[in-house]
Every structure is written in C-alpha cells, then in structure tokens.
Design a protein around this motif. Structure first.
Motif, PDB file in Angstrom:
ATOM      1  N   PHE A 169      -9.669  20.256  84.458  1.00  0.00           N
ATOM      2  CA  PHE A 169      -9.706  19.449  83.346  1.00  0.00           C
ATOM      3  C   PHE A 169      -8.103  19.849  82.797  1.00  0.00           C
ATOM      4  O   PHE A 169      -7.372  20.732  83.065  1.00  0.00           O
ATOM      5  CB  PHE A 169     -10.336  20.036  82.047  1.00  0.00           C
ATOM      6  CG  PHE A 169     -11.882  19.543  82.412  1.00  0.00           C
ATOM      7  CD1 PHE A 169     -12.368  18.444  81.382  1.00  0.00           C
ATOM      8  CD2 PHE A 169     -12.722  20.381  83.234  1.00  0.00           C
ATOM      9  CE1 PHE A 169     -13.717  18.284  81.626  1.00  0.00           C
ATOM     10  CE2 PHE A 169     -14.058  19.909  83.381  1.00  0.00           C
ATOM     11  CZ  PHE A 169     -14.606  18.840  82.430  1.00  0.00           C
ATOM     12  N   ARG A 170      -7.523  18.784  81.958  1.00  0.00           N
ATOM     13  CA  ARG A 170      -6.219  18.637  81.264  1.00  0.00           C
ATOM     14  C   ARG A 170      -6.502  17.983  80.058  1.00  0.00           C
ATOM     15  O   ARG A 170      -7.420  17.495  79.812  1.00  0.00           O
ATOM     16  CB  ARG A 170      -5.219  18.135  82.392  1.00  0.00           C
ATOM     17  CG  ARG A 170      -5.515  16.611  82.180  1.00  0.00           C
ATOM     18  CD  ARG A 170      -4.068  15.843  82.973  1.00  0.00           C
ATOM     19  NE  ARG A 170      -4.350  14.482  83.015  1.00  0.00           N
ATOM     20  CZ  ARG A 170      -3.420  13.763  83.703  1.00  0.00           C
ATOM     21  NH1 ARG A 170      -2.492  14.253  84.350  1.00  0.00           N
ATOM     22  NH2 ARG A 170      -3.727  12.321  83.899  1.00  0.00           N
ATOM     23  N   ALA A 171      -5.422  17.981  79.223  1.00  0.00           N
ATOM     24  CA  ALA A 171      -5.406  17.351  77.905  1.00  0.00           C
ATOM     25  C   ALA A 171      -5.542  15.914  78.196  1.00  0.00           C
ATOM     26  O   ALA A 171      -4.721  15.400  79.196  1.00  0.00           O
ATOM     27  CB  ALA A 171      -4.071  17.764  77.371  1.00  0.00           C
ATOM     28  N   PRO A 172      -6.133  15.251  77.441  1.00  0.00           N
ATOM     29  CA  PRO A 172      -6.375  13.709  77.762  1.00  0.00           C
ATOM     30  C   PRO A 172      -5.113  12.982  77.185  1.00  0.00           C
ATOM     31  O   PRO A 172      -4.543  13.353  76.287  1.00  0.00           O
ATOM     32  CB  PRO A 172      -7.768  13.462  76.861  1.00  0.00           C
ATOM     33  CG  PRO A 172      -7.812  14.338  75.916  1.00  0.00           C
ATOM     34  CD  PRO A 172      -7.120  15.652  76.461  1.00  0.00           C
ATOM     35  N   GLY A 173      -4.923  11.615  77.883  1.00  0.00           N
ATOM     36  CA  GLY A 173      -3.881  11.058  77.042  1.00  0.00           C
ATOM     37  C   GLY A 173      -4.286  10.346  75.999  1.00  0.00           C
ATOM     38  O   GLY A 173      -5.421  10.403  75.688  1.00  0.00           O
ATOM     39  N   SER A 174      -3.199   9.667  75.004  1.00  0.00           N
ATOM     40  CA  SER A 174      -3.656   9.001  73.913  1.00  0.00           C
ATOM     41  C   SER A 174      -4.418   7.697  74.260  1.00  0.00           C
ATOM     42  O   SER A 174      -4.532   7.302  75.429  1.00  0.00           O
ATOM     43  CB  SER A 174      -2.623   8.766  73.336  1.00  0.00           C
ATOM     44  OG  SER A 174      -1.698   7.715  74.061  1.00  0.00           O
ATOM     45  N   LEU A 175      -5.221   7.123  73.090  1.00  0.00           N
ATOM     46  CA  LEU A 175      -5.857   5.923  73.372  1.00  0.00           C
ATOM     47  C   LEU A 175      -5.044   4.850  73.823  1.00  0.00           C
ATOM     48  O   LEU A 175      -5.485   4.350  74.699  1.00  0.00           O
ATOM     49  CB  LEU A 175      -6.652   5.662  72.060  1.00  0.00           C
ATOM     50  CG  LEU A 175      -7.419   4.323  72.320  1.00  0.00           C
ATOM     51  CD1 LEU A 175      -8.730   4.434  73.283  1.00  0.00           C
ATOM     52  CD2 LEU A 175      -8.237   3.814  70.830  1.00  0.00           C
ATOM     53  N   ALA A 176      -3.787   4.900  73.337  1.00  0.00           N
ATOM     54  CA  ALA A 176      -2.795   3.680  73.981  1.00  0.00           C
ATOM     55  C   ALA A 176      -2.675   4.013  75.317  1.00  0.00           C
ATOM     56  O   ALA A 176      -2.480   2.930  75.948  1.00  0.00           O
ATOM     57  CB  ALA A 176      -1.583   3.823  73.123  1.00  0.00           C
ATOM     58  N   ASP A 177      -2.437   5.251  75.787  1.00  0.00           N
ATOM     59  CA  ASP A 177      -2.165   5.392  77.069  1.00  0.00           C
ATOM     60  C   ASP A 177      -3.182   5.031  78.060  1.00  0.00           C
ATOM     61  O   ASP A 177      -3.102   4.397  79.180  1.00  0.00           O
ATOM     62  CB  ASP A 177      -1.740   6.817  77.620  1.00  0.00           C
ATOM     63  CG  ASP A 177      -0.545   7.272  77.011  1.00  0.00           C
ATOM     64  OD1 ASP A 177       0.378   6.579  76.525  1.00  0.00           O
ATOM     65  OD2 ASP A 177      -0.465   8.535  76.725  1.00  0.00           O
ATOM     66  N   GLN A 178      -4.681   5.464  77.543  1.00  0.00           N
ATOM     67  CA  GLN A 178      -5.976   4.854  78.255  1.00  0.00           C
ATOM     68  C   GLN A 178      -5.964   3.309  78.286  1.00  0.00           C
ATOM     69  O   GLN A 178      -6.401   2.890  79.442  1.00  0.00           O
ATOM     70  CB  GLN A 178      -6.889   5.420  77.669  1.00  0.00           C
ATOM     71  CG  GLN A 178      -7.015   7.097  77.746  1.00  0.00           C
ATOM     72  CD  GLN A 178      -8.026   7.646  76.892  1.00  0.00           C
ATOM     73  OE1 GLN A 178      -9.326   7.038  76.902  1.00  0.00           O
ATOM     74  NE2 GLN A 178      -7.936   8.641  76.120  1.00  0.00           N
ATOM     75  N   ILE A 179      -5.485   2.678  77.059  1.00  0.00           N
ATOM     76  CA  ILE A 179      -5.737   1.183  77.194  1.00  0.00           C
ATOM     77  C   ILE A 179      -4.576   0.550  78.246  1.00  0.00           C
ATOM     78  O   ILE A 179      -4.813  -0.337  78.978  1.00  0.00           O
ATOM     79  CB  ILE A 179      -5.382   0.690  75.782  1.00  0.00           C
ATOM     80  CG1 ILE A 179      -6.739   1.159  75.011  1.00  0.00           C
ATOM     81  CG2 ILE A 179      -5.433  -0.690  76.003  1.00  0.00           C
ATOM     82  CD1 ILE A 179      -6.585   0.833  73.435  1.00  0.00           C
ATOM     83  N   ALA A 180      -3.322   0.975  78.099  1.00  0.00           N
ATOM     84  CA  ALA A 180      -2.401   0.603  79.064  1.00  0.00           C
ATOM     85  C   ALA A 180      -2.668   1.029  80.579  1.00  0.00           C
ATOM     86  O   ALA A 180      -2.286   0.304  81.457  1.00  0.00           O
ATOM     87  CB  ALA A 180      -1.036   1.425  78.874  1.00  0.00           C
ATOM     88  N   ALA A 181      -3.689   2.065  80.781  1.00  0.00           N
ATOM     89  CA  ALA A 181      -3.772   2.266  82.262  1.00  0.00           C
ATOM     90  C   ALA A 181      -5.169   1.326  82.582  1.00  0.00           C
ATOM     91  O   ALA A 181      -5.489   1.289  84.077  1.00  0.00           O
ATOM     92  CB  ALA A 181      -4.380   3.569  82.514  1.00  0.00           C
ATOM     93  N   LEU A 182      -5.707   0.569  81.900  1.00  0.00           N
ATOM     94  CA  LEU A 182      -6.825  -0.417  82.043  1.00  0.00           C
ATOM     95  C   LEU A 182      -6.277  -1.426  83.337  1.00  0.00           C
ATOM     96  O   LEU A 182      -5.185  -2.028  83.122  1.00  0.00           O
ATOM     97  CB  LEU A 182      -7.356  -0.969  80.859  1.00  0.00           C
ATOM     98  CG  LEU A 182      -8.087  -0.127  79.890  1.00  0.00           C
ATOM     99  CD1 LEU A 182      -8.437  -0.976  78.585  1.00  0.00           C
ATOM    100  CD2 LEU A 182      -9.653   0.286  80.740  1.00  0.00           C
ATOM    101  N   PRO A 183      -7.300  -2.098  84.014  1.00  0.00           N
ATOM    102  CA  PRO A 183      -6.853  -2.785  85.028  1.00  0.00           C
ATOM    103  C   PRO A 183      -6.745  -4.302  84.448  1.00  0.00           C
ATOM    104  O   PRO A 183      -6.520  -5.318  85.209  1.00  0.00           O
ATOM    105  CB  PRO A 183      -8.026  -2.960  86.239  1.00  0.00           C
ATOM    106  CG  PRO A 183      -9.250  -2.492  85.238  1.00  0.00           C
ATOM    107  CD  PRO A 183      -8.626  -1.718  84.189  1.00  0.00           C
TER     108      PRO A 183
END
Length: 326
Positions: A169-183
C-alpha cells in the motif's frame, strides 16, 4: 455482472457496490520480493507482477498476452469488514467462482488479508482464479487474478502466489490524479460532480452534497468502458444492453420504456430509457443507459435519478455524448 473472459466491472453506488463485491506464502530469495511493487497510476494498492505481465492501459492492474490478468479494486478502509464477512466459498459461488477450499490468511506488509483459490468458467473458457481481500494503512483492496487453463504453463501457480505475497500500500493519488489516469476524458460534466474512480476504469458522478447516498436520493452517473476486448456480435447490441441493465444490482423491477439506436462515426450507439426502484430504499427511479459499441470494445454510461428529477437523464446523456477515449 457480465463476464467477458476478462476482469468484470461491477458499477454501483459509491461504497455500497464496493461493499457487495465480493496462509501467508514465504518465498525465500524470491525475485518478486527483491523487486519493488508496481502501482497502477494514482492507485494506492500495488504488487510485483509475475514475469511477462505489464500494466494494463484499460483497467487498474496487469495483463499478459496469454489472456491472464490481475485486477486491483480499491475501496475505503471500512469496506474490509464487509468483504471479509462475505468472503466464503458459498457466498462467491453465486458469482460463478468455485473455490477449491476455504479462505486462508494472506500476509500483507503493514496490514492483513485473506485469499481464496479456485476456478471460473466464462465465454466457453475455464480460468484458474485467485480472489484476495487485503487491508493496509491507506484502505482496502480486492485483487482478482485470472489465468486461462490453457495458459497455466505461461503463468504458473507459483508465479501468481509469489506476486500475491508482494501486495503493498501507499498513499493514494488525488481524485484529480485518478481521473487524469482514466483511459478516457469526459468533456461535459453537465452539472454532475466526480465522486470517485473504481478499478482505474470507471468514474462515478453525482448531483448533490453526499458522496455516499444509501437512499438513492441524488442523481448518479457511472461511466465504464469495457475491459480489454469485448466484442458484441452485430445485431445483438440491444439484447446485450438490456442484459447489462437488468444485472445492475442497485435497481430492481427494471422496465425498459424506450430504445433508440443510431450509428455515429461507424459505431453503434444504443440508448435505453427505463423505470425501476432503488434496491434498498424502494424509491422510484428513472434510468438512462447509453452504450457505444465500437469494434471490439464498448463504452457504457448509466444514469439514474429519483423519478421526480427525471430532467437529470438528459444531462446524463450529455455526459455520455462527451466521453472520448484517450
């Protein structure tokens, strides 16, 4: 859920659907243990993948040319207790998974976990399957490994077990980072706001102040492309769409009221309108589902809203029309 011989997406209301999802292995001098865990973009759960597996561009996890895959689903910390409570061969049998014994402890650095091993049939193929639920400092993870029986030589059990022993486990990315990583990218939120991503593939949107809405009082939109190849035969799009809608477990008593079919840029776009009721509260719901079938993949956008807020369906359709694959 619709099985396609690939990781299966279960789209549902934030946390609620996650709550329904359904011996430590010592590997001395293992190359996996010597390596560092690999994390999907912006994810908080990762592992050292077996040799030959690479990060997937279509979902949070890893895939192999043989068709083997590792799907990583992240959930809040409180989901662990709900999952463990249902983490039995009997409970998972309803999903088509046949466990080859009871769950056993799984060692996780700084946390805990359990794993079930078994098999599952989908689309005429049989897969060896591992399902693990783990908890660490940053939350809960559900890790699903599928290996086609014909590929067991390329992806042996020992390699899978070694990979599971490296979950970290590690600290999660921000919601903005997660959205930017979507395909894909969403060009028009149409008044909805992002709540969370799921499996590095799905995006959940809502219209209201609550991130968790157990009564279904707020309009919600789920954007979810297919994972990997998921060809639907020409002419079968309507039947596929109806089955997909009927298997969405947050809604009961689904009645399709309208079907619209169009062709855009060579892709078949099928929209269903329907009525139903919230599976928990019984609240009457209005539903729209838009699926774009494009070659060997599809993109599904599902919108649901209390019946007295049916204007939200048109806004959900705007979201669907604005989605573009990256």
């Amino acid at each position: 859920m619709l099985a396609a011989g690939r990781p299966v997406l279960a789209a549902g209301r934030p946390i609620l659907a996650a709550g329904r999802l359904l011996a430590a292995f010592g590997v001395l001098a293992s190359p996996a243990l010597a390596a560092e865990a690999v994390f999907p973009a912006a994810a908080s759960v990762g592992l050292v993948p077996p040799p030959g597996m690479t990060p997937s561009k279509g979902f949070a996890g890893f895939e192999h040319r043989s068709g083997a895959s590792i799907l990583i689903t992240e959930m809040p910390a409180e989901a662990y207790g709900q999952l463990v409570e249902r983490f039995t061969p009997e409970a998972l049998r309803a999903t088509g998974f046949e466990a080859h014994g009871p769950g056993t402890p799984l060692g996780v650095a700084g946390g805990e976990g359990r794993v079930l091993r078994g098999s599952q049939a989908a689309n005429g193929l049989t897969y060896a399957k591992w399902v693990a639920v783990v908890r660490g400092a940053s939350g809960t993870g559900l890790i699903t490994v599928q290996v086609p029986e014909a590929a067991r030589g390329q992806m042996p059990d020992e390699a899978v077990e070694a990979a599971l022993s490296t979950i970290a486990f590690r600290a999660p990315g921000s919601l903005a980072d997660q959205i930017a990583a979507l395909p894909y990218a969403v060009g028009d939120l149409a008044g909805f706001r992002p709540v969370r991503t799921l499996m590095g593939n799905a995006l959940m949107l809502t219209d209201g102040p609550k991130d968790v809405d157990p009564d279904g009082a707020q309009p919600m939109v789920v954007v979810a492309p297919s994972m990997g190849r998921a060809a639907v035969p020409a002419g079968q799009e309507g039947a596929f769409a109806r089955k997909a809608l009927a298997t969405f477990r947050e809604i009961r008593d689904v009645t399709v009221t309208d079907e619209d079919r169009a062709t855009r840029d060579g892709a078949v776009v099928l929209r269903l309108r329907a009525t139903g009721s919230d599976a928990r509260s019984g609240r009457p719901l209005a539903v729209t589902q838009v699926i774009r079938f494009d070659g060997r993949s599809y993109l599904r956008v599902l919108g649901l809203t209390p019946a007295d807020r049916s204007e939200a369906l048109a806004r959900a359709d705007r979201v669907a029309a604005s989605v573009a694959m990256r």
